[in-house]
Design a protein around this motif. Structure first.
Motif, PDB file in Angstrom:
ATOM      1  N   PHE A   1      47.515  94.461  40.536  1.00 18.27           N
ATOM      2  CA  PHE A   1      47.329  95.851  41.406  1.00 18.27           C
ATOM      3  C   PHE A   1      46.265  95.750  42.086  1.00 18.27           C
ATOM      4  N   ASN A   2      46.211  96.198  43.491  1.00 20.37           N
ATOM      5  CA  ASN A   2      44.977  96.213  44.232  1.00 20.37           C
ATOM      6  C   ASN A   2      44.529  97.801  43.774  1.00 20.37           C
ATOM      7  N   THR A   3      42.960  97.487  43.346  1.00 20.04           N
ATOM      8  CA  THR A   3      42.439  98.531  42.532  1.00 20.04           C
ATOM      9  C   THR A   3      41.376  98.996  43.373  1.00 20.04           C
ATOM     10  N   THR A   4      41.197 100.501  43.407  1.00 24.25           N
ATOM     11  CA  THR A   4      39.941 101.179  43.849  1.00 24.25           C
ATOM     12  C   THR A   4      39.367 102.046  43.050  1.00 24.25           C
ATOM     13  N   LEU A   5      38.176 102.162  42.739  1.00 24.76           N
ATOM     14  CA  LEU A   5      37.615 102.954  41.902  1.00 24.76           C
ATOM     15  C   LEU A   5      37.124 104.376  42.704  1.00 24.76           C
ATOM     16  N   LEU A   6      38.005 105.383  42.448  1.00 20.13           N
ATOM     17  CA  LEU A   6      37.886 106.877  43.148  1.00 20.13           C
ATOM     18  C   LEU A   6      36.703 107.656  42.629  1.00 20.13           C
ATOM     19  N   ALA A   7      36.733 107.605  41.435  1.00 21.02           N
ATOM     20  CA  ALA A   7      35.447 108.299  41.121  1.00 21.02           C
ATOM     21  C   ALA A   7      35.142 107.891  39.623  1.00 21.02           C
ATOM     22  N   GLU A   8      33.939 108.270  39.031  1.00 23.16           N
ATOM     23  CA  GLU A   8      33.311 107.756  37.980  1.00 23.16           C
ATOM     24  C   GLU A   8      32.485 109.014  37.121  1.00 23.16           C
ATOM     25  N   PHE A   9      32.699 109.311  36.016  1.00 27.91           N
ATOM     26  CA  PHE A   9      31.920 110.375  35.306  1.00 27.91           C
ATOM     27  C   PHE A   9      31.444 109.909  34.159  1.00 27.91           C
ATOM     28  N   PRO A  10      29.871 109.623  34.589  1.00 29.01           N
ATOM     29  CA  PRO A  10      29.265 109.067  33.473  1.00 29.01           C
ATOM     30  C   PRO A  10      28.947 109.830  32.061  1.00 29.01           C
ATOM     31  N   GLU A  11      28.910 110.942  32.467  1.00 29.35           N
ATOM     32  CA  GLU A  11      28.789 111.729  30.868  1.00 29.35           C
ATOM     33  C   GLU A  11      29.867 111.589  30.187  1.00 29.35           C
ATOM     34  N   SER A  12      31.123 111.298  30.496  1.00 31.31           N
ATOM     35  CA  SER A  12      32.309 111.253  29.813  1.00 31.31           C
ATOM     36  C   SER A  12      32.583 109.749  29.656  1.00 31.31           C
ATOM     37  N   THR A  13      32.238 109.068  30.543  1.00 29.85           N
ATOM     38  CA  THR A  13      32.577 107.491  30.782  1.00 29.85           C
ATOM     39  C   THR A  13      34.038 107.409  31.040  1.00 29.85           C
ATOM     40  N   VAL A  14      34.423 108.471  31.779  1.00 32.81           N
ATOM     41  CA  VAL A  14      35.661 108.323  32.535  1.00 32.81           C
ATOM     42  C   VAL A  14      35.831 107.798  33.881  1.00 32.81           C
ATOM     43  N   LYS A  15      36.482 106.744  33.973  1.00 35.38           N
ATOM     44  CA  LYS A  15      36.715 105.869  35.298  1.00 35.38           C
ATOM     45  C   LYS A  15      38.119 106.461  35.961  1.00 35.38           C
ATOM     46  N   LEU A  16      38.206 106.745  37.431  1.00 38.05           N
ATOM     47  CA  LEU A  16      39.359 107.280  37.670  1.00 38.05           C
ATOM     48  C   LEU A  16      39.835 106.248  38.917  1.00 38.05           C
ATOM     49  N   PHE A  17      41.033 105.365  38.913  1.00 41.22           N
ATOM     50  CA  PHE A  17      41.270 104.349  39.572  1.00 41.22           C
ATOM     51  C   PHE A  17      42.390 104.678  40.559  1.00 41.22           C
ATOM     52  N   LYS A  18      42.439 104.035  41.772  1.00 44.16           N
ATOM     53  CA  LYS A  18      43.826 104.313  42.502  1.00 44.16           C
ATOM     54  C   LYS A  18      44.599 102.781  42.700  1.00 44.16           C
ATOM     55  N   ALA A  19      45.505 102.538  42.521  1.00 45.47           N
ATOM     56  CA  ALA A  19      46.039 101.089  42.465  1.00 45.47           C
ATOM     57  C   ALA A  19      47.550 101.063  43.011  1.00 45.47           C
ATOM     58  N   THR A  20      47.868 100.022  43.896  1.00 41.66           N
ATOM     59  CA  THR A  20      49.080  99.640  44.711  1.00 41.66           C
ATOM     60  C   THR A  20      49.433  98.276  44.020  1.00 41.66           C
ATOM     61  N   GLN A  21      50.721  98.070  43.720  1.00 36.30           N
ATOM     62  CA  GLN A  21      50.809  96.619  43.223  1.00 36.30           C
ATOM     63  C   GLN A  21      50.943  95.721  44.147  1.00 36.30           C
ATOM     64  N   LYS A  22      50.477  94.379  43.944  1.00 33.14           N
ATOM     65  CA  LYS A  22      50.325  93.230  44.895  1.00 33.14           C
ATOM     66  C   LYS A  22      51.744  92.652  44.837  1.00 33.14           C
ATOM     67  N   TRP A  23      52.246  92.493  46.234  1.00 36.34           N
ATOM     68  CA  TRP A  23      53.625  92.169  46.356  1.00 36.34           C
ATOM     69  C   TRP A  23      53.532  90.393  47.177  1.00 36.34           C
ATOM     70  N   ASP A  24      52.304  89.927  46.955  1.00 41.47           N
ATOM     71  CA  ASP A  24      52.551  88.912  47.942  1.00 41.47           C
ATOM     72  C   ASP A  24      52.014  87.590  47.011  1.00 41.47           C
TER      73      ASP A  24
END
Length: 276
Positions: A253-276
């Motif tokens: 997947f093409n992956t982008t880190l949208l947000a990070e929450f250090p206190e809870s060590t949660v990471k939020l990613f946005k992804a789209t599948q690679k097709w090439d």
């Protein structure tokens, strides 16, 4: 929590750590998640599963005749957790007896993101599937924001999931959410054929931790994605295997880190599948 959590056995250390993490994420002053404390305002122990389930099932039979009904799991005790999203007080029935009956930190983080970015994401009228929906908070919020939602998990989780979704969305959402069984990696084309199902969004929270189904999870994510599908994945990172999964995920997947929450060590990613 996730689609495999309620069936797999996990170390007691995980239970102690995550119960502590869950409490901290709900009530701590967190600069990255300023609304978490007001969004989760109280917990009340309610004891045995209420007898009103029969009335609820009768209501489902009359108002939702086309939906499959799932029997509730008989846990010894439940709690009622209160959240506030999309202008509505949401009450989630949880039980610490099952990992699939608890709202975890990633779900709280993703709900806040969906609420704050619903216009940007164009959730109104979008088709959404949640994998590993657990007690259903994320699916409920997405539905309240106007999406067509399918909430999925393992069979033994679906009764409580459907109960929470019905209680919080009936007669107050444009599109009534659907609850379906989805076992990662099994009968995907049979139950979710690509020719018949297209999703604008795949939602997943805290589906990655120390379990044996990570390859099947990745297979499921890949199957449900089509050109244009956006995958939003929020996860608390606990183990080295979580980061190993992330590296495999980035290969597909093409992956982008949208947000990070250090206190809870949660990471939020946005992804789209690679097709090439």
């Amino acid at each position: 929590m996730d689609v495999c959590s309620s069936s797999a056995k996990h170390p007691e250390e995980r239970k102690t750590e995550d119960n502590r993490d869950k409490s901290q994420v709900r009530f701590q002053e967190n600069e990255c998640i300023p609304k978490l404390q007001e969004n989760a305002v109280c917990s009340q122990v309610t004891g045995e599963c209420p007898d009103t389930r029969k009335d609820l099932n009768d209501a489902r039979s009359s108002s939702l005749p086309k939906l499959q009904k799932f029997l509730p799991t008989n846990y010894n005790s439940y709690t009622k957790e209160h959240y506030s999203y999309a202008g509505k007080n949401i009450i989630i029935q949880e039980s610490i007896e099952s990992y699939g009956a608890v709202v975890w930190p990633g779900a709280v983080a993703l709900c806040q993101y969906l609420e704050q970015h619903s216009t940007e994401l164009k959730l109104q009228g979008a088709t959404v599937i949640e994998i590993g929906a657990g007690p259903g908070l994320v699916s409920i919020v997405a539905s309240l924001l106007g999406a067509h939602v399918t909430a999925t998990d393992l069979p033994d989780v679906l009764g409580n999931l459907q109960y929470n979704i019905f209680e919080n969305t009936h007669n107050c959402t444009v599109h009534q959410p659907e609850v379906r069984e989805l076992v990662w990696g099994e009968d995907l084309e049979l139950n979710f054929p690509k020719s018949a199902y297209y999703y604008d969004f795949i939602l997943a929270t805290d589906v990655v931790y120390h379990h044996y189904f990570l390859d099947k999870l990745l297979t499921t994510m890949t199957h449900l994605c089509q050109p244009g599908t956006v995958l939003l994945w929020a996860n608390k990172f606990r183990f080295s295997t979580d980061y190993e999964f992330l590296e495999k995920f980035k290969q597909i997947f093409n992956t982008t880190l949208l947000a990070e929450f250090p206190e809870s060590t949660v990471k939020l990613f946005k992804a789209t599948q690679k097709w090439d």
